[in-house]
Design a protein around this motif. Structure first.
Motif, PDB file in Angstrom:
ATOM      1  N   GLN A  47       5.938   3.543  12.177  1.00  0.00           N
ATOM      2  CA  GLN A  47       4.690   4.309  12.182  1.00  0.00           C
ATOM      3  C   GLN A  47       4.583   5.153  13.449  1.00  0.00           C
ATOM      4  OE1 GLN A  47       1.437   3.018  10.278  1.00  0.00           O
ATOM      5  NE2 GLN A  47       2.091   0.948   9.775  1.00  0.00           N
ATOM      6  N   GLU A  78      -5.805  -5.313  -5.403  1.00  0.00           N
ATOM      7  CA  GLU A  78      -6.555  -6.276  -4.579  1.00  0.00           C
ATOM      8  C   GLU A  78      -8.065  -6.193  -4.817  1.00  0.00           C
ATOM      9  OE1 GLU A  78      -5.205  -5.344  -0.612  1.00  0.00           O
ATOM     10  OE2 GLU A  78      -6.627  -3.709  -0.387  1.00  0.00           O
ATOM     11  N   TYR A 126      -4.644  -5.653  10.681  1.00  0.00           N
ATOM     12  CA  TYR A 126      -3.321  -6.005  11.197  1.00  0.00           C
ATOM     13  C   TYR A 126      -3.363  -7.149  12.219  1.00  0.00           C
ATOM     14  CZ  TYR A 126      -1.161  -1.932   8.963  1.00  0.00           C
ATOM     15  OH  TYR A 126      -0.686  -1.024   8.057  1.00  0.00           O
ATOM     16  N   ARG A 140       0.861  -1.174   0.000  1.00  0.00           N
ATOM     17  CA  ARG A 140       0.000   0.000   0.000  1.00  0.00           C
ATOM     18  C   ARG A 140       0.900   1.227   0.000  1.00  0.00           C
ATOM     19  NH1 ARG A 140      -3.916   0.510   4.917  1.00  0.00           N
ATOM     20  NH2 ARG A 140      -1.976   1.140   5.863  1.00  0.00           N
ATOM     21  N   GLU A 165       3.891   1.865  -1.590  1.00  0.00           N
ATOM     22  CA  GLU A 165       5.284   1.511  -1.296  1.00  0.00           C
ATOM     23  C   GLU A 165       6.205   1.797  -2.489  1.00  0.00           C
ATOM     24  OE1 GLU A 165       5.679   1.122   1.633  1.00  0.00           O
ATOM     25  OE2 GLU A 165       4.171  -0.158   2.581  1.00  0.00           O
ATOM     26  N   THR A 173       6.518  -5.062   2.110  1.00  0.00           N
ATOM     27  CA  THR A 173       7.173  -4.366   0.991  1.00  0.00           C
ATOM     28  C   THR A 173       7.627  -2.951   1.350  1.00  0.00           C
ATOM     29  OG1 THR A 173       5.020  -3.650   0.169  1.00  0.00           O
ATOM     30  CG2 THR A 173       5.917  -5.692  -0.749  1.00  0.00           C
ATOM     31  N   ASP A 174       7.539  -2.589   2.633  1.00  0.00           N
ATOM     32  CA  ASP A 174       8.033  -1.263   3.048  1.00  0.00           C
ATOM     33  C   ASP A 174       9.459  -1.370   3.586  1.00  0.00           C
ATOM     34  OD1 ASP A 174       7.174  -2.732   5.301  1.00  0.00           O
ATOM     35  OD2 ASP A 174       6.972  -0.901   6.488  1.00  0.00           O
ATOM     36  N   ILE A 214       0.296  -7.841  -4.358  1.00  0.00           N
ATOM     37  CA  ILE A 214      -1.135  -7.593  -4.188  1.00  0.00           C
ATOM     38  C   ILE A 214      -1.265  -6.199  -3.583  1.00  0.00           C
ATOM     39  CG2 ILE A 214      -1.165  -8.890  -1.984  1.00  0.00           C
ATOM     40  CD1 ILE A 214      -4.088  -9.155  -4.339  1.00  0.00           C
TER      41      ILE A 214
HETATM   42  N1  LIG Z   1      -2.478  -5.223  -0.040  1.00  0.00           N
HETATM   43  C1  LIG Z   1      -2.402  -4.497   1.086  1.00  0.00           C
HETATM   44  N2  LIG Z   1      -1.217  -4.322   1.710  1.00  0.00           N
HETATM   45  C2  LIG Z   1      -1.172  -3.595   2.854  1.00  0.00           C
HETATM   46  C3  LIG Z   1      -2.322  -2.986   3.408  1.00  0.00           C
HETATM   47  N3  LIG Z   1      -1.961  -2.333   4.545  1.00  0.00           N
HETATM   48  C4  LIG Z   1      -0.636  -2.510   4.680  1.00  0.00           C
HETATM   49  N4  LIG Z   1      -0.155  -3.258   3.659  1.00  0.00           N
HETATM   50  C5  LIG Z   1       1.241  -3.715   3.443  1.00  0.00           C
HETATM   51  O1  LIG Z   1       1.558  -4.615   4.486  1.00  0.00           O
HETATM   52  C6  LIG Z   1       2.924  -4.465   4.898  1.00  0.00           C
HETATM   53  C7  LIG Z   1       2.988  -4.180   6.388  1.00  0.00           C
HETATM   54  O2  LIG Z   1       2.309  -2.996   6.660  1.00  0.00           O
HETATM   55  P1  LIG Z   1       2.915  -1.876   7.609  1.00  0.00           P
HETATM   56  O3  LIG Z   1       1.935  -0.756   7.579  1.00  0.00           O
HETATM   57  O4  LIG Z   1       4.314  -1.626   7.239  1.00  0.00           O
HETATM   58  O5  LIG Z   1       2.803  -2.588   9.022  1.00  0.00           O
HETATM   59  P2  LIG Z   1       3.908  -2.715  10.182  1.00  0.00           P
HETATM   60  O6  LIG Z   1       5.186  -3.128   9.517  1.00  0.00           O
HETATM   61  O7  LIG Z   1       3.353  -3.754  11.075  1.00  0.00           O
HETATM   62  O8  LIG Z   1       4.015  -1.353  10.791  1.00  0.00           O
HETATM   63  C8  LIG Z   1       3.483  -3.327   4.040  1.00  0.00           C
HETATM   64  O9  LIG Z   1       4.193  -3.896   2.972  1.00  0.00           O
HETATM   65  C9  LIG Z   1       2.242  -2.586   3.564  1.00  0.00           C
HETATM   66  O10 LIG Z   1       2.449  -1.952   2.312  1.00  0.00           O
HETATM   67  C10 LIG Z   1      -3.566  -3.177   2.720  1.00  0.00           C
HETATM   68  O11 LIG Z   1      -4.625  -2.683   3.127  1.00  0.00           O
HETATM   69  N5  LIG Z   1      -3.551  -3.948   1.582  1.00  0.00           N
END
Ligand SMILES: Nc1nc2c(ncn2[C@@H]2O[C@H](COP(=O)(O)OP(=O)(O)O)[C@@H](O)[C@H]2O)c(=O)[nH]1
Ligand SMILES: [Mg+2]
Length: 329
Positions: free
Chosen positions: A257, A100, A225, A51, A53, A134-135, A78
Protein backbone atom coordinates in the motif's frame (compact mmCIF):
# COMPACT_ATOMS: atom_id res chain seq x y z
CA UNK A 1 5.92 -30.98 22.54
CA UNK A 2 8.11 -28.06 21.57
CA UNK A 3 9.27 -26.92 18.16
CA UNK A 4 11.99 -28.97 16.55
CA UNK A 5 15.58 -27.95 17.05
CA UNK A 6 16.09 -26.48 13.62
CA UNK A 7 16.78 -24.02 12.30
CA UNK A 8 16.10 -21.41 14.96
CA UNK A 9 17.59 -22.45 18.30
CA UNK A 10 21.31 -21.96 18.19
CA UNK A 11 23.62 -21.27 21.12
CA UNK A 12 22.36 -19.00 23.87
CA UNK A 13 19.12 -18.39 21.98
CA UNK A 14 17.89 -21.87 22.90
CA UNK A 15 16.08 -20.79 26.05
CA UNK A 16 14.25 -17.92 24.45
CA UNK A 17 10.59 -17.91 23.43
CA UNK A 18 11.77 -17.38 19.86
CA UNK A 19 13.63 -20.68 19.83
CA UNK A 20 11.07 -22.69 21.75
CA UNK A 21 7.91 -21.49 20.02
CA UNK A 22 9.08 -20.98 16.41
CA UNK A 23 8.13 -23.77 14.01
CA UNK A 24 9.14 -24.64 10.48
CA UNK A 25 6.99 -26.57 7.98
CA UNK A 26 9.55 -29.39 8.15
CA UNK A 27 8.36 -29.95 11.74
CA UNK A 28 5.09 -31.28 10.35
CA UNK A 29 3.96 -34.20 8.27
CA UNK A 30 0.58 -33.59 6.62
CA UNK A 31 -0.54 -37.21 7.03
CA UNK A 32 0.39 -37.11 10.72
CA UNK A 33 -1.52 -33.85 11.17
CA UNK A 34 -4.56 -35.35 9.48
CA UNK A 35 -4.43 -38.37 11.78
CA UNK A 36 -4.09 -36.17 14.86
CA UNK A 37 -7.02 -34.03 13.77
CA UNK A 38 -9.17 -37.14 13.26
CA UNK A 39 -8.08 -38.73 16.55
CA UNK A 40 -8.86 -35.54 18.47
CA UNK A 41 -12.20 -35.16 16.67
CA UNK A 42 -11.41 -31.55 15.79
CA UNK A 43 -13.13 -29.60 12.98
CA UNK A 44 -11.34 -26.81 11.12
CA UNK A 45 -12.56 -23.64 9.41
CA UNK A 46 -10.72 -21.17 7.20
CA UNK A 47 -11.90 -17.55 7.13
CA UNK A 48 -10.77 -15.39 4.22
CA UNK A 49 -11.52 -11.63 4.50
CA UNK A 50 -11.66 -9.82 1.17
CA UNK A 51 -12.18 -6.37 -0.24
CA UNK A 52 -11.79 -6.04 -3.99
CA UNK A 53 -9.45 -9.00 -4.42
CA UNK A 54 -10.67 -10.29 -7.81
CA UNK A 55 -7.09 -10.68 -9.01
CA UNK A 56 -6.09 -13.11 -6.26
CA UNK A 57 -9.16 -14.56 -4.52
CA UNK A 58 -9.62 -17.66 -6.67
CA UNK A 59 -6.08 -18.88 -6.16
CA UNK A 60 -6.17 -18.18 -2.43
CA UNK A 61 -9.42 -20.16 -2.11
CA UNK A 62 -7.94 -22.97 -4.21
CA UNK A 63 -4.90 -23.18 -1.93
CA UNK A 64 -7.31 -23.95 0.92
CA UNK A 65 -9.87 -26.17 -0.82
CA UNK A 66 -6.94 -28.36 -1.87
CA UNK A 67 -7.03 -29.58 1.74
CA UNK A 68 -10.79 -29.99 2.04
CA UNK A 69 -11.80 -33.40 3.29
CA UNK A 70 -8.42 -34.02 4.87
CA UNK A 71 -7.36 -31.12 7.03
CA UNK A 72 -10.02 -28.51 6.25
CA UNK A 73 -13.76 -28.83 6.84
CA UNK A 74 -15.10 -25.36 6.07
CA UNK A 75 -13.92 -22.52 3.80
CA UNK A 76 -15.59 -19.12 4.15
CA UNK A 77 -14.88 -15.90 2.29
CA UNK A 78 -16.20 -12.82 4.08
CA UNK A 79 -16.36 -10.04 1.55
CA UNK A 80 -16.71 -6.30 2.12
CA UNK A 81 -19.27 -5.83 -0.67
CA UNK A 82 -16.52 -5.75 -3.31
CA UNK A 83 -17.49 -4.12 -6.60
CA UNK A 84 -15.06 -6.21 -8.65
CA UNK A 85 -16.81 -9.60 -8.45
CA UNK A 86 -14.63 -11.00 -5.67
CA UNK A 87 -17.53 -12.76 -3.98
CA UNK A 88 -18.71 -14.57 -7.11
CA UNK A 89 -15.15 -15.62 -7.92
CA UNK A 90 -14.75 -16.95 -4.37
CA UNK A 91 -17.95 -18.97 -4.66
CA UNK A 92 -16.93 -20.32 -8.07
CA UNK A 93 -13.60 -21.42 -6.56
CA UNK A 94 -15.45 -23.45 -3.93
CA UNK A 95 -15.78 -21.20 -0.86
CA UNK A 96 -18.97 -20.32 0.96
CA UNK A 97 -18.95 -16.61 0.21
CA UNK A 98 -20.74 -14.04 2.35
CA UNK A 99 -21.21 -10.34 1.95
CA UNK A 100 -20.18 -9.12 5.40
CA UNK A 101 -23.23 -6.82 5.49
CA UNK A 102 -25.47 -9.92 5.58
CA UNK A 103 -23.85 -11.11 8.79
CA UNK A 104 -25.10 -9.13 11.79
CA UNK A 105 -27.02 -6.79 9.44
CA UNK A 106 -28.27 -4.90 12.48
CA UNK A 107 -24.71 -3.61 12.97
CA UNK A 108 -24.77 -1.85 9.62
CA UNK A 109 -21.94 -1.86 7.08
CA UNK A 110 -18.63 -3.43 7.96
CA UNK A 111 -16.10 -1.11 9.57
CA UNK A 112 -12.89 -2.67 8.31
CA UNK A 113 -10.73 -5.76 8.23
CA UNK A 114 -11.24 -6.70 11.87
CA UNK A 115 -15.00 -6.36 11.60
CA UNK A 116 -14.88 -8.67 8.58
CA UNK A 117 -12.79 -11.24 10.46
CA UNK A 118 -15.19 -11.11 13.42
CA UNK A 119 -18.28 -11.51 11.23
CA UNK A 120 -16.51 -14.33 9.38
CA UNK A 121 -15.69 -16.09 12.65
CA UNK A 122 -19.36 -15.85 13.66
CA UNK A 123 -20.58 -17.84 10.64
CA UNK A 124 -18.07 -20.70 11.05
CA UNK A 125 -18.05 -23.54 13.54
CA UNK A 126 -14.65 -25.26 13.41
CA UNK A 127 -12.77 -25.88 16.66
CA UNK A 128 -9.62 -24.58 14.97
CA UNK A 129 -9.88 -21.46 12.80
CA UNK A 130 -7.37 -20.28 10.21
CA UNK A 131 -7.38 -16.72 8.83
CA UNK A 132 -5.57 -15.83 5.62
CA UNK A 133 -5.31 -12.51 3.75
CA UNK A 134 -6.65 -12.74 0.21
CA UNK A 135 -4.48 -10.15 -1.58
CA UNK A 136 -1.62 -12.65 -1.68
CA UNK A 137 -0.14 -13.51 -5.05
CA UNK A 138 1.64 -16.72 -4.08
CA UNK A 139 -0.74 -18.64 -1.80
CA UNK A 140 0.28 -22.18 -0.85
CA UNK A 141 -1.63 -25.04 0.87
CA UNK A 142 1.49 -25.50 2.98
CA UNK A 143 0.64 -22.26 4.80
CA UNK A 144 -2.67 -23.70 5.94
CA UNK A 145 -1.29 -26.93 7.38
CA UNK A 146 1.78 -25.17 8.79
CA UNK A 147 -0.49 -22.79 10.74
CA UNK A 148 -2.54 -25.72 12.03
CA UNK A 149 0.56 -27.76 12.89
CA UNK A 150 1.40 -26.24 16.30
CA UNK A 151 -2.27 -26.50 17.36
CA UNK A 152 -2.56 -30.15 16.34
CA UNK A 153 0.83 -31.16 17.74
CA UNK A 154 0.53 -29.40 21.07
CA UNK A 155 -2.78 -29.09 22.92
CA UNK A 156 -1.42 -26.16 24.96
CA UNK A 157 -0.97 -24.00 21.85
CA UNK A 158 -3.82 -21.51 21.40
CA UNK A 159 -2.65 -19.03 18.74
CA UNK A 160 -0.22 -19.42 15.84
CA UNK A 161 1.05 -16.47 13.80
CA UNK A 162 2.67 -16.86 10.40
CA UNK A 163 5.82 -15.05 9.36
CA UNK A 164 7.59 -14.77 6.04
CA UNK A 165 10.07 -12.91 3.93
CA UNK A 166 8.44 -9.68 2.78
CA UNK A 167 9.43 -8.52 -0.65
CA UNK A 168 8.27 -5.11 -1.78
CA UNK A 169 7.31 -3.99 -5.27
CA UNK A 170 8.64 -0.58 -6.25
CA UNK A 171 8.22 0.85 -9.73
CA UNK A 172 7.24 -2.60 -10.98
CA UNK A 173 10.37 -4.26 -9.58
CA UNK A 174 10.16 -6.84 -6.78
CA UNK A 175 12.82 -6.25 -4.12
CA UNK A 176 13.47 -9.17 -1.74
CA UNK A 177 13.25 -7.02 1.41
CA UNK A 178 11.61 -3.79 2.54
CA UNK A 179 7.98 -4.91 3.02
CA UNK A 180 6.32 -4.92 6.42
CA UNK A 181 6.87 -1.22 7.01
CA UNK A 182 4.03 -0.80 9.53
CA UNK A 183 5.44 -3.74 11.47
CA UNK A 184 8.96 -2.34 11.60
CA UNK A 185 8.11 1.31 12.24
CA UNK A 186 5.05 1.01 14.46
CA UNK A 187 4.08 -2.41 15.83
CA UNK A 188 7.55 -3.67 16.73
CA UNK A 189 8.61 -0.55 18.63
CA UNK A 190 5.28 -0.53 20.51
CA UNK A 191 5.61 -4.19 21.46
CA UNK A 192 9.22 -3.75 22.57
CA UNK A 193 8.31 -0.83 24.81
CA UNK A 194 5.07 -2.08 26.35
CA UNK A 195 4.81 -5.85 25.74
CA UNK A 196 8.43 -7.02 25.57
CA UNK A 197 7.19 -10.61 26.06
CA UNK A 198 5.77 -10.29 22.50
CA UNK A 199 8.92 -8.80 20.99
CA UNK A 200 10.12 -12.15 19.62
CA UNK A 201 7.32 -12.50 17.11
CA UNK A 202 8.73 -11.98 13.66
CA UNK A 203 5.45 -10.68 12.18
CA UNK A 204 3.05 -9.64 14.89
CA UNK A 205 0.67 -8.16 12.30
CA UNK A 206 0.54 -11.20 10.00
CA UNK A 207 -2.95 -11.80 8.62
CA UNK A 208 -2.05 -15.47 8.31
CA UNK A 209 -2.88 -17.02 11.67
CA UNK A 210 -4.67 -19.92 13.31
CA UNK A 211 -6.26 -20.23 16.74
CA UNK A 212 -8.61 -22.25 18.86
CA UNK A 213 -12.20 -21.03 18.61
CA UNK A 214 -12.47 -20.86 22.37
CA UNK A 215 -9.78 -18.19 22.48
CA UNK A 216 -11.07 -16.26 19.45
CA UNK A 217 -14.57 -16.10 20.88
CA UNK A 218 -13.30 -14.89 24.26
CA UNK A 219 -11.62 -11.69 23.01
CA UNK A 220 -12.88 -8.48 21.36
CA UNK A 221 -11.93 -7.66 17.76
CA UNK A 222 -10.85 -4.15 16.75
CA UNK A 223 -12.98 -3.35 13.71
CA UNK A 224 -10.13 -1.84 11.70
CA UNK A 225 -6.49 -2.76 11.03
CA UNK A 226 -5.87 -2.71 14.81
CA UNK A 227 -7.31 -6.23 14.84
CA UNK A 228 -3.99 -8.10 14.62
CA UNK A 229 -2.09 -6.31 17.37
CA UNK A 230 -5.22 -6.22 19.54
CA UNK A 231 -5.72 -9.97 19.17
CA UNK A 232 -2.09 -10.68 19.99
CA UNK A 233 -2.05 -8.54 23.14
CA UNK A 234 -5.42 -9.86 24.31
CA UNK A 235 -4.41 -13.46 23.60
CA UNK A 236 -1.18 -13.06 25.56
CA UNK A 237 -3.17 -11.59 28.47
CA UNK A 238 -5.73 -14.40 28.30
CA UNK A 239 -3.58 -17.49 27.77
CA UNK A 240 0.06 -16.35 28.14
CA UNK A 241 2.87 -16.12 25.59
CA UNK A 242 3.75 -19.78 26.01
CA UNK A 243 0.42 -20.64 24.38
CA UNK A 244 1.40 -18.57 21.33
CA UNK A 245 3.60 -19.96 18.56
CA UNK A 246 4.84 -18.73 15.20
CA UNK A 247 5.58 -20.58 11.99
CA UNK A 248 7.78 -19.83 9.00
CA UNK A 249 5.68 -19.61 5.83
CA UNK A 250 8.51 -18.82 3.43
CA UNK A 251 7.92 -15.79 1.23
CA UNK A 252 4.68 -13.87 0.78
CA UNK A 253 3.93 -11.37 -1.96
CA UNK A 254 0.91 -9.11 -1.43
CA UNK A 255 -0.34 -5.69 -2.48
CA UNK A 256 1.98 -3.05 -1.05
CA UNK A 257 0.00 0.00 0.00
CA UNK A 258 1.06 3.62 -0.45
CA UNK A 259 2.72 5.37 2.49
CA UNK A 260 -0.34 7.50 3.37
CA UNK A 261 -2.47 4.34 3.72
CA UNK A 262 0.22 2.68 5.83
CA UNK A 263 0.32 5.74 8.09
CA UNK A 264 -3.44 5.42 8.72
CA UNK A 265 -2.88 1.76 9.48
CA UNK A 266 -0.11 2.68 11.92
CA UNK A 267 -2.51 5.11 13.60
CA UNK A 268 -5.08 2.34 14.03
CA UNK A 269 -2.45 0.03 15.48
CA UNK A 270 -1.28 2.71 17.92
CA UNK A 271 -4.90 3.29 18.85
CA UNK A 272 -5.52 -0.43 19.52
CA UNK A 273 -2.37 -0.66 21.62
CA UNK A 274 -3.24 2.49 23.59
CA UNK A 275 -6.76 1.25 24.28
CA UNK A 276 -5.23 -1.85 25.81
CA UNK A 277 -2.82 0.14 27.95
CA UNK A 278 -5.78 2.11 29.28
CA UNK A 279 -7.87 -1.00 29.83
CA UNK A 280 -5.11 -2.70 31.80
CA UNK A 281 -4.64 0.52 33.82
CA UNK A 282 -1.07 1.02 32.66
CA UNK A 283 -2.11 4.35 31.17
CA UNK A 284 -4.88 6.79 32.05
CA UNK A 285 -6.48 9.50 29.98
CA UNK A 286 -6.35 12.89 31.70
CA UNK A 287 -9.68 14.09 33.08
CA UNK A 288 -11.93 15.13 30.26
CA UNK A 289 -9.57 13.83 27.58
CA UNK A 290 -11.22 11.88 24.79
CA UNK A 291 -9.79 9.07 22.79
CA UNK A 292 -8.75 10.54 19.41
CA UNK A 293 -11.05 9.69 16.53
CA UNK A 294 -9.31 11.87 13.98
CA UNK A 295 -6.04 11.40 12.18
CA UNK A 296 -4.41 14.41 10.57
CA UNK A 297 -2.21 13.95 7.53
CA UNK A 298 -0.82 16.27 4.88
CA UNK A 299 -0.73 16.18 1.14
CA UNK A 300 1.06 18.74 -1.01
CA UNK A 301 -0.54 21.40 -3.17
CA UNK A 302 0.88 21.88 -6.68
CA UNK A 303 3.05 24.69 -5.25
CA UNK A 304 4.32 22.14 -2.66
CA UNK A 305 2.63 23.83 0.29
CA UNK A 306 1.12 21.37 2.81
CA UNK A 307 -2.61 20.65 2.65
CA UNK A 308 -4.19 19.35 5.83
CA UNK A 309 -6.40 16.26 5.47
CA UNK A 310 -8.36 15.01 8.45
CA UNK A 311 -9.57 11.39 8.53
CA UNK A 312 -12.28 10.14 10.86
CA UNK A 313 -11.07 6.94 12.53
CA UNK A 314 -13.44 4.53 14.23
CA UNK A 315 -12.50 3.12 17.60
CA UNK A 316 -15.18 0.45 17.41
CA UNK A 317 -14.45 -2.98 18.81
CA UNK A 318 -16.69 -5.97 18.34
CA UNK A 319 -17.36 -7.77 21.62
CA UNK A 320 -16.25 -11.33 22.35
CA UNK A 321 -18.63 -13.58 20.38
CA UNK A 322 -18.97 -15.75 23.47
CA UNK A 323 -20.72 -12.85 25.23
CA UNK A 324 -23.21 -12.44 22.36
CA UNK A 325 -23.93 -16.14 22.32
CA UNK A 326 -24.34 -16.07 26.09
CA UNK A 327 -26.90 -13.30 25.59
CA UNK A 328 -28.85 -15.61 23.27
CA UNK A 329 -27.83 -13.86 20.04
N1 LIG B 1 -14.05 -8.42 4.83
C1 LIG B 1 -13.16 -7.41 4.77
N2 LIG B 1 -11.89 -7.65 4.38
C2 LIG B 1 -11.01 -6.62 4.34
C3 LIG B 1 -11.38 -5.29 4.67
N3 LIG B 1 -10.29 -4.49 4.54
C4 LIG B 1 -9.29 -5.28 4.13
N4 LIG B 1 -9.72 -6.56 3.99
C5 LIG B 1 -8.93 -7.75 3.60
O1 LIG B 1 -7.98 -7.99 4.61
C6 LIG B 1 -6.73 -8.45 4.06
C7 LIG B 1 -5.60 -7.54 4.51
O2 LIG B 1 -5.84 -6.25 4.05
P1 LIG B 1 -4.70 -5.37 3.37
O3 LIG B 1 -5.37 -4.10 2.96
O4 LIG B 1 -4.00 -6.18 2.36
O5 LIG B 1 -3.77 -5.06 4.61
P2 LIG B 1 -2.17 -5.17 4.74
O6 LIG B 1 -1.79 -6.50 4.15
O7 LIG B 1 -1.94 -5.09 6.20
O8 LIG B 1 -1.62 -4.03 3.94
C8 LIG B 1 -6.94 -8.45 2.54
O9 LIG B 1 -7.24 -9.76 2.15
C9 LIG B 1 -8.12 -7.51 2.34
O10 LIG B 1 -8.87 -7.85 1.18
C10 LIG B 1 -12.74 -5.07 5.07
O11 LIG B 1 -13.16 -3.94 5.38
N5 LIG B 1 -13.58 -6.16 5.12
MG1 LIG C 1 -2.07 -7.02 2.19
Amino acid sequence: MSASSRPYDTGDMAERWFARRTYHPDDFDVEDLRARKAAAGLRTSVVLPSRNEAATIAEVVASVTALRGTLIDEVVVIDAGSADGTRALAAAAGATAYDEREVFPELGPGLGKGDGMWRGLSVTSGDLVVFLDTDVRNPDPRWVWSLLGPLLLDPTTQLVKGFYGRPIEMAGVLHPQGGGRVTELCARPLLNVFWSELAELVHPLAGELAARRELLESIPFCANYGVEIGMLIDAAAAVGVEAIAQVDLGTRVHRNQPLEALARMAFEITQAATQRLIRSRRMTLADGAKFPERFVQFTRAPDRSPVLVEHAVSVTERPPLRDLRGAGA
